[in-house]
Write a protein that holds these residues in place. Structure first.
Motif, PDB file in Angstrom:
ATOM      1  N   LYS A 157       1.432   5.388  -2.598  1.00 18.31           N
ATOM      2  CA  LYS A 157       2.392   6.316  -3.182  1.00 18.31           C
ATOM      3  C   LYS A 157       2.290   7.664  -2.492  1.00 18.31           C
ATOM      4  O   LYS A 157       3.302   8.312  -2.187  1.00 18.31           O
ATOM      5  CB  LYS A 157       2.143   6.453  -4.677  1.00 18.31           C
ATOM      6  N   THR A 158       1.051   8.122  -2.271  1.00 19.50           N
ATOM      7  CA  THR A 158       0.819   9.379  -1.545  1.00 19.50           C
ATOM      8  C   THR A 158      -0.257   9.135  -0.494  1.00 19.50           C
ATOM      9  O   THR A 158      -1.105   8.250  -0.632  1.00 19.50           O
ATOM     10  CB  THR A 158       0.345  10.496  -2.482  1.00 19.50           C
ATOM     11  N   THR A 206      -2.130   4.756  -4.993  1.00 21.39           N
ATOM     12  CA  THR A 206      -1.258   3.583  -4.939  1.00 21.39           C
ATOM     13  C   THR A 206      -0.158   3.731  -5.980  1.00 21.39           C
ATOM     14  O   THR A 206      -0.178   4.633  -6.819  1.00 21.39           O
ATOM     15  CB  THR A 206      -2.048   2.298  -5.219  1.00 21.39           C
ATOM     16  N   GLU A 207       0.816   2.799  -5.928  1.00 20.31           N
ATOM     17  CA  GLU A 207       1.916   2.863  -6.886  1.00 20.31           C
ATOM     18  C   GLU A 207       1.449   2.556  -8.304  1.00 20.31           C
ATOM     19  O   GLU A 207       2.147   2.871  -9.280  1.00 20.31           O
ATOM     20  CB  GLU A 207       3.047   1.896  -6.475  1.00 20.31           C
ATOM     21  N   GLY A 222      -3.572  -2.104  -5.892  1.00 20.16           N
ATOM     22  CA  GLY A 222      -2.244  -1.609  -5.538  1.00 20.16           C
ATOM     23  C   GLY A 222      -1.782  -2.125  -4.189  1.00 20.16           C
ATOM     24  O   GLY A 222      -2.592  -2.358  -3.291  1.00 20.16           O
ATOM     25  N   LYS A 264       2.481  -0.578   2.984  1.00 18.06           N
ATOM     26  CA  LYS A 264       1.888  -1.656   2.210  1.00 18.06           C
ATOM     27  C   LYS A 264       0.429  -1.815   2.624  1.00 18.06           C
ATOM     28  O   LYS A 264       0.115  -1.844   3.822  1.00 18.06           O
ATOM     29  CB  LYS A 264       2.644  -2.965   2.442  1.00 18.06           C
ATOM     30  N   GLY A 283       4.202   4.941   1.335  1.00 15.04           N
ATOM     31  CA  GLY A 283       5.110   3.803   1.396  1.00 15.04           C
ATOM     32  C   GLY A 283       4.556   2.626   2.179  1.00 15.04           C
ATOM     33  O   GLY A 283       5.154   1.539   2.166  1.00 15.04           O
ATOM     34  N   THR A 299       1.045  -0.726  -2.409  1.00 17.49           N
ATOM     35  CA  THR A 299       1.786   0.265  -1.628  1.00 17.49           C
ATOM     36  C   THR A 299       1.190   1.643  -1.863  1.00 17.49           C
ATOM     37  O   THR A 299       0.825   1.985  -2.993  1.00 17.49           O
ATOM     38  CB  THR A 299       3.272   0.278  -2.025  1.00 17.49           C
TER      39      THR A 299
END
Length: 590
Positions: A162-163, A179-180, A158, A130, A128, A160
Motif C-alpha cells: 500500500k505504501t 500492505t493492503e 498481504g 505485488k 502497488g 500488495t
C-alpha cells in the motif's frame, strides 16, 4: 497480559498456576526481577516454566506475567559482529550497562535501535507492487563484506504494497512499507527460535564446503548444507579444529556457538577473529561472524536454547541466498543441560540419566541444516558442525551414538594423534563421510583423479594399520619389501599430507588444487617404488632418494596459488625413480 503465581521452585524450573489462556512456549516474566522464562509444559493453567536467568532469591507467590508470544529472536541489520548470550542479549552492551557479570532481569535491545541504515530499494519495488513472503525489497550494507537483504517476513500475508518509503536512512524499527491489509514492514522482525524458517525447495548437497584442511576436504568431505560431528576426549583438538574451519571455510557467514564450554575458549575467538584477515575479502573475519556465548559459568537453562538461537540466525541469512556454517561447541554440554532440566522436572531418565527425548532434540537441531531454494528464489545453505565431548573419549556414550544417527560426516579425533602433536587429530580409521560420492562431480571437474587417489591413499593407511599389528609381534624387518613400502608410504601420507601446521602461513590453509597435487605425488611415489622393488631394487635405496624429503616438504614450501614447484618435484620423482629402476633392471639382466 495474563498473570499467575509461582507455586513451586526447583532450580531453573518454576511451577506456576493461573496462566489460563497462555500458549505452549510463550515467553513469561518471572518474579519481581522479571526474569525471562518459557512455558515448556501447560495443563489447564498450571505451567512448568524454564527460567533462562539466575533465579536466586525468588520466592513462592511471586507474579508470573505472559508476554503472549513465543520465545523469538529479533532479526535485522546489525547482527553480524555481535556476541550474544543464549537468549540474544548482546554481551558487550550488557557489560557496559551492568558490569562483568550478568544481572538477573537485565535488559538490552538485541539490535541497536538508534542506528540508521542506508536502505537501497530494488528498482522494481514501489507502492502497488505485488509481494510474497521472502521477497527482497532492498538492501543494506551491513558490514564491509556483507550486503544485508531486507525481505518480506515469512508471516506477512498481504499481497500488495500500500505504501513504500523508498530510498533513505531508517532505523531497524522504522516502517518502510505497509500492505493492503495494514501490516507494517520494517527492516527487522521477530521469529520464534524453535520454529524452522520456511523455504521453497530442499536441494541435493553436491558442492563441498572447502575448509583448507586436507584430511577433511579430500578424505572426509563435508557438503554445503551438510551435517558433521567432531567427537573427541578432552585435549584432542575439537575447538581448535572448529576454529580453523571457521577461519578458512568458504562459507559466507559463520555462526559460532559456545555452548557450555569454558569462557577462555570464547575469549580466544573474541580476541583472534577481529585480527584475522578474511582471505576472500581482505577484511576482518568478524565482519562475517556472529558469536553466541553461553559458557559454563552462565545459567544452565539458557544452553538449551542457544543452539536453536544459532540455527535461527543461520536460517535468516540463508534466506538471503547465503551459505552459512554453524560451529556448535559442544552439543554434549547442551545435552547435559537437558539432563539437568529433565531431572528437575522429575522425568523418567533413559540411558546414563539423559532424557528419553534426547534423540528427538538432536534431530530437531541437525535436520534444520540443508541446501535449499529460498522464498526469494535464490540458493542458500546451512552447514552444521557440532563438537561432541564424550567422557573419557568413549564414543559408545549416548550423545555420540545418537548424534551419529542424524549426521553424515564423522570426524573422530584420535587421542594418540593428539598426543603426538599431529594436527588435525582426525583419525582415518574411525572417521567417515557419506558425502564423498555426492561431491565427486565437483572434484572431478577440478581434477578427474581425485576419487582414485583418495581411495588409494585410504587403502594404504588401512593396510598399514593391519601390518602394524604384525610389526609389534615380529618387527618390521621380517616383512617383505612390498609390505615395508606400505609402512613407508603411510608415513609419507601422515606427515606430508594429513598433518598441517596451523601456525605456518602457507600450510595452515591448502587450496583444493594443491591438496590433490600433493596426494598425487605420494601415490605416484608408491607406484614407482613398487615397480622398482619388483625390478629388484631394495627399499633402503628408495628411502635414500632426495625426492622423498622434497615430497614431505611440499606442503610448506609450495605457495597456495603456485604449482610450478610441485611440477618440479614430480619431475625429480620420475627422474630419480626411473634411474633407480633402470639400474637394477640392467643388473638383474647381467
Amino acid at each position: 497480559m495474563i498473570g499467575g503465581r509461582i507455586t513451586r521452585i526447583s532450580g531453573p524450573i518454576v511451577y506456576a498456576e493461573g496462566l489460563d489462556g497462555c500458549g505452549l512456549y510463550d515467553v513469561v516474566d518471572v518474579g519481581k526481577k522479571k526474569l525471562i522464562g518459557e512455558i515448556i509444559r501447560l495443563d489447564r493453567g498450571n505451567a512448568t516454566i524454564e527460567v533462562y536467568e539466575d533465579d536466586s532469591g525468588m520466592k513462592v507467590g511471586e507474579e508470573v506475567v505472559s508476554n503472549g508470544r513465543p520465545l523469538s529472536l529479533k532479526l535485522g541489520p546489525g547482527l553480524i559482529g555481535t556476541i550474544y548470550d543464549g537468549i540474544q542479549r548482546p554481551l558487550k552492551q550488557m557489560f557496559e550497562s551492568g558490569g562483568t557479570f550478568l544481572l538477573p532481569g537485565q535488559r538490552t535491545e538485541p539490535i541497536d535501535c538508534q542506528k540508521k541504515w542506508d536502505f537501497v530499494p530494488l528498482e522494481n519495488i514501489d507502492a502497488g507492487t505485488k509481494i510474497h513472503p521472502g521477497m527482497v525489497l532492498g538492501t543494506v550494507q551491513e558490514t564491509g563484506s556483507m550486503v544485508h537483504k531486507i525481505m518480506v517476513p515469512p508471516n506477512v500475508k498481504g499481497r500488495t504494497l500500500k505504501t513504500f518509503a523508498g530510498k533513505g536512512s531508517f532505523t531497524v524499527d522504522e516502517e518502510i512499507a505497509t500492505t493492503e491489509l495494514g501490516e507494517k514492514i520494517a527492516m527487522s522482525h521477530y521469529w520464534p527460535l524453535r520454529k524452522p524458517r520456511p523455504f521453497s525447495q530442499k536441494l541435493e548437497v553436491t558442492e563441498p564446503l572447502v575448509t583448507g584442511q586436507r584430511v577433511i576436504d579430500v578424505f572426509f568431505p563435508l557438503s554445503k548444507g551438510g551435517t558433521a560431528a567432531i567427537p573427541g576426549g578432552f585435549g584432542t583438538g575439537k575447538t581448535m579444529t572448529q576454529h580453523a574451519i571457521a577461519k578458512w571455510c568458504d562459507a559466507d557467514l559463520i555462526v559460532y556457538i559456545g555452548c557450555g564450554e569454558r569462557g577462555n575458549e570464547m575469549t580466544d575467538v573474541l580476541t583472534e577473529f577481529p585480527e584475522l584477515v578474511d582471505p576472500r575479502t581482505g577484511r576482518s573475519l568478524m565482519e562475517r561472524t556472529i558469536l553466541i556465548a553461553n559458557t559454563s559459568n552462565m545459567p544452565v537453562a539458557a544452553r538449551e536454547v542457544s543452539l536453536y538461537a544459532g540455527i535461527t540466525l543461520a536460517e535468516y541469512y540463508r534466506d538471503m541466498g547465503k551459505h552459512v556454517a554453524i560451529m556448535a561447541d559442544s552439543t554434549s554440554r547442551w545435552a547435559e543441560a537437558l539432563r539437568e532440566l529433565s531431572g528437575r522436572m522429575e522425568e523418567m531418565p533413559a540411558e546414563e540419566g539423559f532424557p528419553a527425548y534426547l534423540p528427538t532434540r538432536l534431530a530437531e537441531f541437525y535436520e534444520r541444516a540443508g541446501r535449499v531454494n529460498t522464498l526469494c528464489g535464490q540458493e542458500g545453505s546451512v552447514s552444521v558442525i557440532g563438537a561432541v565431548s564424550p567422557p573419557g573419549g568413549d564414543f559408545s556414550e549416548p550423545v555420540t551414538q545418537h548424534t551419529k544417527r542424524f549426521i553424515r560426516c564423522f570426524w573422530a579425533l584420535d587421542r594418540e594423534l593428539a598426543n603426538a602433536r599431529h594436527y588435525p587429530a582426525i583419525g582415518w580409521i574411525d572417521s567417515y563421510s557419506e558425502y564423498a560420492e555426492e561431491v565427486r562431480a565437483w572434484w572431478d571437474r577440478l581434477d578427474p583423479s581425485w576419487s582414485e587417489i583418495r581411495l588409494k591413499a585410504m587403502d594404504i593407511l588401512k593396510r598399514e594399520q593391519r601390518l602394524q599389528q604384525i610389526v609389534r609381534l615380529i618387527g618390521a624387518d621380517a616383512l617383505p619389501e612390498s609390505d615395508r613400502l606400505i609402512l613407508t608410504v603411510a608415513e609419507l601420507i601422515k606427515n606430508g599430507f594429513l598433518q598441517q601446521n596451523a601456525f605456518d602461513d602457507i600450510d595452515q590453509y591448502s587450496v583444493p588444487e594443491k591438496q590433490v597435487q600433493i596426494l598425487q605425488l605420494i601415490v605416484q611415489f608408491y607406484n614407482l617404488s613398487l615397480s622398482a622393488i619388483k625390478a629388484g631394487c631394495p627399499l633402503v635405496r628408495i628411502n635414500e632418494l632426495p625426492v622423498k624429503n622434497e615430497i614431505v616438504r611440499a606442503k610448506s614450501v609450495v605457495a597456495n596459488d603456485r604449482t610450478d614447484e610441485l611440477k618440479t618435484i614430480h619431475n625429480h620423482l620420475e627422474e630419480q625413480m626411473g634411474e633407480l629402476e633402470r639400474r637394477y633392471k640392467s643388473t638383474s639382466v647381467l
